[in-house]
Design a protein around this motif. Structure first.
Motif, mmCIF file in Angstrom:
data_model
loop_
_atom_site.group_PDB
_atom_site.id
_atom_site.type_symbol
_atom_site.label_atom_id
_atom_site.label_comp_id
_atom_site.label_asym_id
_atom_site.label_seq_id
_atom_site.Cartn_x
_atom_site.Cartn_y
_atom_site.Cartn_z
ATOM 1 N N GLU A 108 -7.368 51.683 18.134
ATOM 2 C CA GLU A 108 -6.634 52.917 17.867
ATOM 3 C C GLU A 108 -5.156 52.563 17.710
ATOM 4 N N LEU A 109 -4.676 52.626 16.476
ATOM 5 C CA LEU A 109 -3.321 52.212 16.148
ATOM 6 C C LEU A 109 -2.484 53.411 15.719
ATOM 7 N N PRO A 110 -1.167 53.306 15.808
ATOM 8 C CA PRO A 110 -0.301 54.387 15.321
ATOM 9 C C PRO A 110 -0.514 54.634 13.828
ATOM 10 N N ASP A 111 -0.220 55.861 13.409
ATOM 11 C CA ASP A 111 -0.385 56.211 11.999
ATOM 12 C C ASP A 111 0.587 55.449 11.109
ATOM 13 N N ARG A 112 1.749 55.078 11.638
ATOM 14 C CA ARG A 112 2.748 54.360 10.871
ATOM 15 C C ARG A 112 3.140 53.090 11.617
ATOM 16 N N LEU A 113 3.265 52.000 10.866
ATOM 17 C CA LEU A 113 3.529 50.699 11.466
ATOM 18 C C LEU A 113 4.730 50.046 10.792
ATOM 19 N N GLY A 114 5.578 49.434 11.615
ATOM 20 C CA GLY A 114 6.713 48.713 11.061
ATOM 21 C C GLY A 114 6.339 47.333 10.585
ATOM 22 N N ALA A 115 5.379 46.698 11.260
ATOM 23 C CA ALA A 115 4.959 45.351 10.871
ATOM 24 C C ALA A 115 3.596 45.051 11.481
ATOM 25 N N VAL A 116 2.894 44.143 10.825
ATOM 26 C CA VAL A 116 1.625 43.607 11.324
ATOM 27 C C VAL A 116 1.713 42.093 11.238
ATOM 28 N N VAL A 117 1.418 41.426 12.339
ATOM 29 C CA VAL A 117 1.452 39.961 12.398
ATOM 30 C C VAL A 117 0.031 39.462 12.625
ATOM 31 N N ALA A 118 -0.410 38.543 11.763
ATOM 32 C CA ALA A 118 -1.775 38.010 11.873
ATOM 33 C C ALA A 118 -1.721 36.498 11.695
ATOM 34 N N MET A 119 -1.308 35.813 12.737
ATOM 35 C CA MET A 119 -1.139 34.363 12.673
ATOM 36 C C MET A 119 -2.422 33.652 13.097
ATOM 37 N N SER A 120 -2.887 32.769 12.221
ATOM 38 C CA SER A 120 -4.060 31.912 12.491
ATOM 39 C C SER A 120 -5.293 32.728 12.848
ATOM 40 N N VAL A 121 -5.453 33.872 12.167
ATOM 41 C CA VAL A 121 -6.557 34.752 12.536
ATOM 42 C C VAL A 121 -7.315 35.328 11.342
ATOM 43 N N GLY B 167 -5.098 39.523 16.906
ATOM 44 C CA GLY B 167 -5.634 38.312 17.520
ATOM 45 C C GLY B 167 -4.566 37.619 18.332
ATOM 46 N N ALA B 168 -3.974 38.362 19.247
ATOM 47 C CA ALA B 168 -2.792 37.891 19.982
ATOM 48 C C ALA B 168 -3.084 36.707 20.891
ATOM 49 N N GLY B 169 -4.348 36.441 21.186
ATOM 50 C CA GLY B 169 -4.679 35.313 22.054
ATOM 51 C C GLY B 169 -4.001 35.445 23.399
ATOM 52 N N GLY B 170 -3.379 34.355 23.853
ATOM 53 C CA GLY B 170 -2.687 34.382 25.137
ATOM 54 C C GLY B 170 -1.272 34.904 25.068
ATOM 55 N N GLY B 171 -0.784 35.247 23.876
ATOM 56 C CA GLY B 171 0.519 35.896 23.773
ATOM 57 C C GLY B 171 1.672 35.031 23.311
ATOM 58 N N HIS B 172 1.404 33.831 22.792
ATOM 59 C CA HIS B 172 2.507 33.014 22.271
ATOM 60 C C HIS B 172 3.267 33.769 21.183
ATOM 61 N N VAL C 51 -3.452 43.051 19.959
ATOM 62 C CA VAL C 51 -4.890 43.265 19.801
ATOM 63 C C VAL C 51 -5.616 41.949 20.080
ATOM 64 N N GLU C 52 -6.482 41.941 21.087
ATOM 65 C CA GLU C 52 -7.229 40.726 21.415
ATOM 66 C C GLU C 52 -8.606 41.081 21.970
ATOM 67 N N PRO C 53 -9.662 40.918 21.164
ATOM 68 C CA PRO C 53 -10.999 41.309 21.623
ATOM 69 C C PRO C 53 -11.676 40.318 22.559
ATOM 70 N N SER C 54 -11.210 39.070 22.637
ATOM 71 C CA SER C 54 -11.857 38.085 23.506
ATOM 72 C C SER C 54 -11.418 38.297 24.954
ATOM 73 N N PRO C 55 -12.349 38.582 25.873
ATOM 74 C CA PRO C 55 -11.958 38.796 27.271
ATOM 75 C C PRO C 55 -11.251 37.593 27.885
ATOM 76 N N GLY C 56 -11.716 36.386 27.565
ATOM 77 C CA GLY C 56 -11.095 35.201 28.137
ATOM 78 C C GLY C 56 -9.662 35.027 27.687
ATOM 79 N N LEU C 57 -9.418 35.144 26.385
ATOM 80 C CA LEU C 57 -8.063 35.032 25.872
ATOM 81 C C LEU C 57 -7.200 36.202 26.335
ATOM 82 N N ARG C 58 -7.807 37.363 26.423
ATOM 83 C CA ARG C 58 -7.050 38.563 26.823
ATOM 84 C C ARG C 58 -6.585 38.478 28.266
ATOM 85 N N SER C 59 -7.328 37.792 29.096
ATOM 86 C CA SER C 59 -6.901 37.665 30.490
ATOM 87 C C SER C 59 -5.598 36.880 30.579
#
Length: 241
Positions: free
Chosen positions: A99-112, A42-47, A64-72
Protein backbone atom coordinates in the motif's frame (compact mmCIF):
# COMPACT_ATOMS: atom_id res chain seq x y z
CA UNK A 1 5.32 -15.21 -2.21
CA UNK A 2 8.27 -17.58 -1.85
CA UNK A 3 11.24 -16.17 0.07
CA UNK A 4 14.35 -16.88 -2.01
CA UNK A 5 16.49 -15.54 0.83
CA UNK A 6 15.03 -17.74 3.56
CA UNK A 7 18.24 -19.75 3.91
CA UNK A 8 20.84 -17.16 2.91
CA UNK A 9 19.54 -14.03 4.65
CA UNK A 10 22.21 -14.17 7.37
CA UNK A 11 24.94 -13.68 4.75
CA UNK A 12 23.39 -11.16 2.36
CA UNK A 13 23.78 -7.91 4.27
CA UNK A 14 27.46 -8.32 5.12
CA UNK A 15 28.32 -9.66 1.67
CA UNK A 16 26.75 -6.82 -0.31
CA UNK A 17 28.16 -4.10 1.96
CA UNK A 18 31.40 -3.64 -0.05
CA UNK A 19 29.45 -3.04 -3.27
CA UNK A 20 27.72 -0.04 -1.70
CA UNK A 21 31.04 1.78 -1.36
CA UNK A 22 30.94 2.56 -5.07
CA UNK A 23 27.17 2.67 -5.49
CA UNK A 24 26.31 5.07 -2.67
CA UNK A 25 27.81 8.28 -4.17
CA UNK A 26 26.23 7.59 -7.57
CA UNK A 27 22.81 6.93 -6.04
CA UNK A 28 22.99 10.05 -3.89
CA UNK A 29 23.86 12.14 -6.97
CA UNK A 30 21.02 10.60 -8.98
CA UNK A 31 18.55 11.60 -6.25
CA UNK A 32 19.67 15.22 -6.21
CA UNK A 33 16.62 17.50 -6.33
CA UNK A 34 13.91 14.88 -5.75
CA UNK A 35 11.32 15.07 -3.00
CA UNK A 36 9.46 12.53 -0.92
CA UNK A 37 7.80 10.24 -0.43
CA UNK A 38 10.43 7.81 -1.72
CA UNK A 39 9.99 4.06 -2.14
CA UNK A 40 13.04 1.83 -1.62
CA UNK A 41 12.20 -1.38 -3.49
CA UNK A 42 13.75 -4.56 -2.12
CA UNK A 43 15.43 -2.57 0.63
CA UNK A 44 17.18 -5.63 2.07
CA UNK A 45 19.03 -4.72 5.24
CA UNK A 46 18.82 -0.99 4.54
CA UNK A 47 22.14 -0.01 2.96
CA UNK A 48 20.31 1.90 0.25
CA UNK A 49 17.75 3.24 2.68
CA UNK A 50 20.52 5.01 4.58
CA UNK A 51 21.87 6.52 1.36
CA UNK A 52 18.41 7.79 0.40
CA UNK A 53 17.86 9.31 3.84
CA UNK A 54 21.18 11.15 3.72
CA UNK A 55 20.68 12.34 0.13
CA UNK A 56 17.12 13.64 0.50
CA UNK A 57 16.78 15.45 3.81
CA UNK A 58 13.49 15.04 5.68
CA UNK A 59 11.86 12.91 2.96
CA UNK A 60 9.50 10.14 4.02
CA UNK A 61 10.84 6.73 2.94
CA UNK A 62 8.86 3.54 2.47
CA UNK A 63 11.26 0.60 2.57
CA UNK A 64 9.66 -2.41 0.87
CA UNK A 65 11.17 -5.78 1.80
CA UNK A 66 9.16 -9.02 1.57
CA UNK A 67 11.91 -11.36 2.88
CA UNK A 68 11.47 -11.84 6.66
CA UNK A 69 15.16 -12.57 7.16
CA UNK A 70 16.36 -9.48 5.32
CA UNK A 71 13.59 -7.39 6.86
CA UNK A 72 14.72 -8.24 10.36
CA UNK A 73 18.08 -6.60 9.61
CA UNK A 74 16.30 -3.63 8.06
CA UNK A 75 14.03 -3.13 11.06
CA UNK A 76 16.97 -3.28 13.45
CA UNK A 77 18.94 -0.79 11.37
CA UNK A 78 16.02 1.64 11.23
CA UNK A 79 15.23 1.25 14.92
CA UNK A 80 18.77 1.98 16.09
CA UNK A 81 19.05 5.20 14.05
CA UNK A 82 17.47 8.38 15.37
CA UNK A 83 17.58 9.77 11.83
CA UNK A 84 15.73 6.83 10.31
CA UNK A 85 13.19 5.74 12.86
CA UNK A 86 10.91 8.77 12.39
CA UNK A 87 11.19 8.83 8.60
CA UNK A 88 11.26 5.21 7.44
CA UNK A 89 8.26 2.90 7.27
CA UNK A 90 9.11 -0.75 6.62
CA UNK A 91 6.55 -2.60 4.49
CA UNK A 92 6.57 -6.42 4.45
CA UNK A 93 4.83 -6.93 1.11
CA UNK A 94 6.31 -7.01 -2.37
CA UNK A 95 6.26 -3.75 -4.31
CA UNK A 96 3.20 -4.66 -6.37
CA UNK A 97 1.22 -5.69 -3.28
CA UNK A 98 2.29 -2.87 -0.95
CA UNK A 99 0.00 0.00 0.00
CA UNK A 100 1.84 3.05 -1.33
CA UNK A 101 0.98 6.76 -1.45
CA UNK A 102 -0.95 7.96 -4.48
CA UNK A 103 1.91 10.30 -5.41
CA UNK A 104 5.61 9.52 -5.20
CA UNK A 105 8.66 11.73 -5.42
CA UNK A 106 11.04 8.90 -6.29
CA UNK A 107 11.35 5.13 -6.52
CA UNK A 108 14.69 3.40 -5.97
CA UNK A 109 15.17 -0.18 -7.18
CA UNK A 110 18.82 -1.12 -6.79
CA UNK A 111 19.90 -4.67 -7.68
CA UNK A 112 16.31 -5.87 -7.61
CA UNK A 113 14.63 -5.52 -11.02
CA UNK A 114 15.69 -9.04 -12.02
CA UNK A 115 13.26 -10.44 -9.47
CA UNK A 116 10.37 -9.23 -11.66
CA UNK A 117 9.24 -11.04 -14.79
CA UNK A 118 8.18 -9.02 -17.87
CA UNK A 119 4.57 -8.80 -16.69
CA UNK A 120 5.70 -7.57 -13.29
CA UNK A 121 7.96 -4.98 -14.90
CA UNK A 122 5.03 -3.65 -16.93
CA UNK A 123 3.12 -3.16 -13.70
CA UNK A 124 6.06 -1.24 -12.23
CA UNK A 125 6.33 1.05 -15.27
CA UNK A 126 2.58 1.69 -15.08
CA UNK A 127 2.92 2.55 -11.40
CA UNK A 128 5.69 5.03 -12.16
CA UNK A 129 3.71 6.65 -14.97
CA UNK A 130 0.67 7.01 -12.74
CA UNK A 131 2.21 8.06 -9.43
CA UNK A 132 5.44 9.96 -9.98
CA UNK A 133 5.10 13.61 -9.06
CA UNK A 134 6.09 16.24 -11.64
CA UNK A 135 9.88 16.18 -11.61
CA UNK A 136 9.87 12.80 -9.87
CA UNK A 137 12.00 9.93 -11.04
CA UNK A 138 13.02 6.35 -10.50
CA UNK A 139 16.57 5.06 -10.16
CA UNK A 140 17.52 1.47 -10.92
CA UNK A 141 20.47 -0.58 -12.08
CA UNK A 142 20.82 -3.50 -14.47
CA UNK A 143 23.18 -6.15 -13.15
CA UNK A 144 25.32 -8.17 -15.56
CA UNK A 145 24.83 -10.23 -17.51
CA UNK A 146 21.99 -8.47 -19.30
CA UNK A 147 21.52 -11.45 -21.64
CA UNK A 148 20.72 -15.07 -20.81
CA UNK A 149 24.21 -16.54 -20.85
CA UNK A 150 26.32 -18.85 -18.74
CA UNK A 151 28.48 -17.27 -16.05
CA UNK A 152 31.38 -19.37 -14.70
CA UNK A 153 31.74 -19.98 -10.99
CA UNK A 154 33.59 -17.13 -9.29
CA UNK A 155 34.05 -15.65 -5.83
CA UNK A 156 32.21 -12.36 -5.50
CA UNK A 157 32.93 -11.56 -1.87
CA UNK A 158 35.24 -12.46 0.99
CA UNK A 159 34.49 -10.91 4.38
CA UNK A 160 36.25 -11.50 7.71
CA UNK A 161 34.41 -10.90 10.99
CA UNK A 162 36.39 -11.80 14.08
CA UNK A 163 37.79 -15.30 13.72
CA UNK A 164 35.33 -16.19 10.97
CA UNK A 165 35.59 -15.58 7.24
CA UNK A 166 32.64 -15.68 4.84
CA UNK A 167 32.95 -16.38 1.13
CA UNK A 168 30.25 -15.97 -1.50
CA UNK A 169 30.51 -17.82 -4.82
CA UNK A 170 28.13 -17.76 -7.77
CA UNK A 171 27.58 -19.18 -11.23
CA UNK A 172 24.66 -18.82 -13.60
CA UNK A 173 23.10 -20.76 -16.45
CA UNK A 174 20.31 -19.81 -18.88
CA UNK A 175 16.82 -20.93 -17.87
CA UNK A 176 15.06 -19.50 -20.93
CA UNK A 177 15.51 -16.72 -23.50
CA UNK A 178 15.53 -13.96 -20.88
CA UNK A 179 16.00 -15.78 -17.60
CA UNK A 180 18.91 -17.10 -15.54
CA UNK A 181 19.27 -19.46 -12.63
CA UNK A 182 21.99 -18.34 -10.24
CA UNK A 183 23.62 -21.10 -8.21
CA UNK A 184 25.10 -19.53 -5.10
CA UNK A 185 27.41 -21.06 -2.51
CA UNK A 186 28.08 -19.45 0.87
CA UNK A 187 31.04 -20.83 2.79
CA UNK A 188 31.97 -20.12 6.41
CA UNK A 189 35.52 -20.58 7.71
CA UNK A 190 36.67 -20.50 11.34
CA UNK A 191 40.39 -19.80 11.62
CA UNK A 192 40.50 -20.72 7.91
CA UNK A 193 38.88 -24.11 8.55
CA UNK A 194 35.68 -24.72 6.56
CA UNK A 195 32.84 -25.12 9.07
CA UNK A 196 29.77 -24.48 6.96
CA UNK A 197 28.55 -24.46 3.37
CA UNK A 198 25.15 -23.43 2.02
CA UNK A 199 24.01 -23.78 -1.58
CA UNK A 200 20.93 -21.98 -2.88
CA UNK A 201 19.44 -21.13 -6.29
CA UNK A 202 17.85 -17.86 -7.40
CA UNK A 203 15.72 -17.13 -10.46
CA UNK A 204 16.69 -13.89 -12.24
CA UNK A 205 15.11 -12.15 -15.25
CA UNK A 206 17.69 -10.42 -17.44
CA UNK A 207 17.12 -7.00 -19.00
CA UNK A 208 19.35 -4.80 -21.13
CA UNK A 209 19.26 -1.06 -21.65
CA UNK A 210 17.61 -1.18 -25.07
CA UNK A 211 14.73 -3.34 -23.91
CA UNK A 212 14.36 -1.22 -20.78
CA UNK A 213 13.90 1.88 -22.94
CA UNK A 214 11.44 0.11 -25.24
CA UNK A 215 9.30 -1.06 -22.32
CA UNK A 216 9.32 2.37 -20.70
CA UNK A 217 8.37 4.16 -23.91
CA UNK A 218 5.06 2.29 -23.89
CA UNK A 219 4.24 4.18 -20.68
CA UNK A 220 5.53 7.59 -21.71
CA UNK A 221 8.73 7.18 -19.70
CA UNK A 222 12.37 7.57 -20.70
CA UNK A 223 15.59 6.20 -19.23
CA UNK A 224 19.00 7.84 -19.25
CA UNK A 225 22.31 6.53 -17.94
CA UNK A 226 23.72 7.94 -14.74
CA UNK A 227 26.81 7.30 -12.65
CA UNK A 228 29.88 5.26 -13.63
CA UNK A 229 29.37 2.94 -16.61
CA UNK A 230 30.17 -0.19 -14.61
CA UNK A 231 27.25 0.39 -12.23
CA UNK A 232 24.63 0.07 -14.98
CA UNK A 233 22.46 2.76 -13.38
CA UNK A 234 19.54 4.53 -15.06
CA UNK A 235 17.30 7.44 -14.13
CA UNK A 236 13.71 7.10 -15.31
CA UNK A 237 11.36 10.06 -15.76
CA UNK A 238 8.88 11.56 -18.19
CA UNK A 239 11.59 13.19 -20.24
CA UNK A 240 10.37 16.73 -19.74
CA UNK A 241 6.83 15.90 -20.79
Amino acid sequence: MADEYEQSAEFIDVMIAPSWEGTSPALAEALRGVSGPIVDVGAGGGHGTRVIAAAVADAEILAVEPSPGLRSVLLARVSESAELRDRVTVLPEGLLEAELPDRLGAVVAMSVIGHFDPAGRRQIWALLAERLLPGGQAVLNLLPPTQAMAVPDSRFTDVRLGRRRYEGWGRAEPAGPDRLTWHMTYRTYHDDRLVGELQVDYAWWVLDGQRLKEELSEHGLVASRTGPEELGMYVIDRGGA
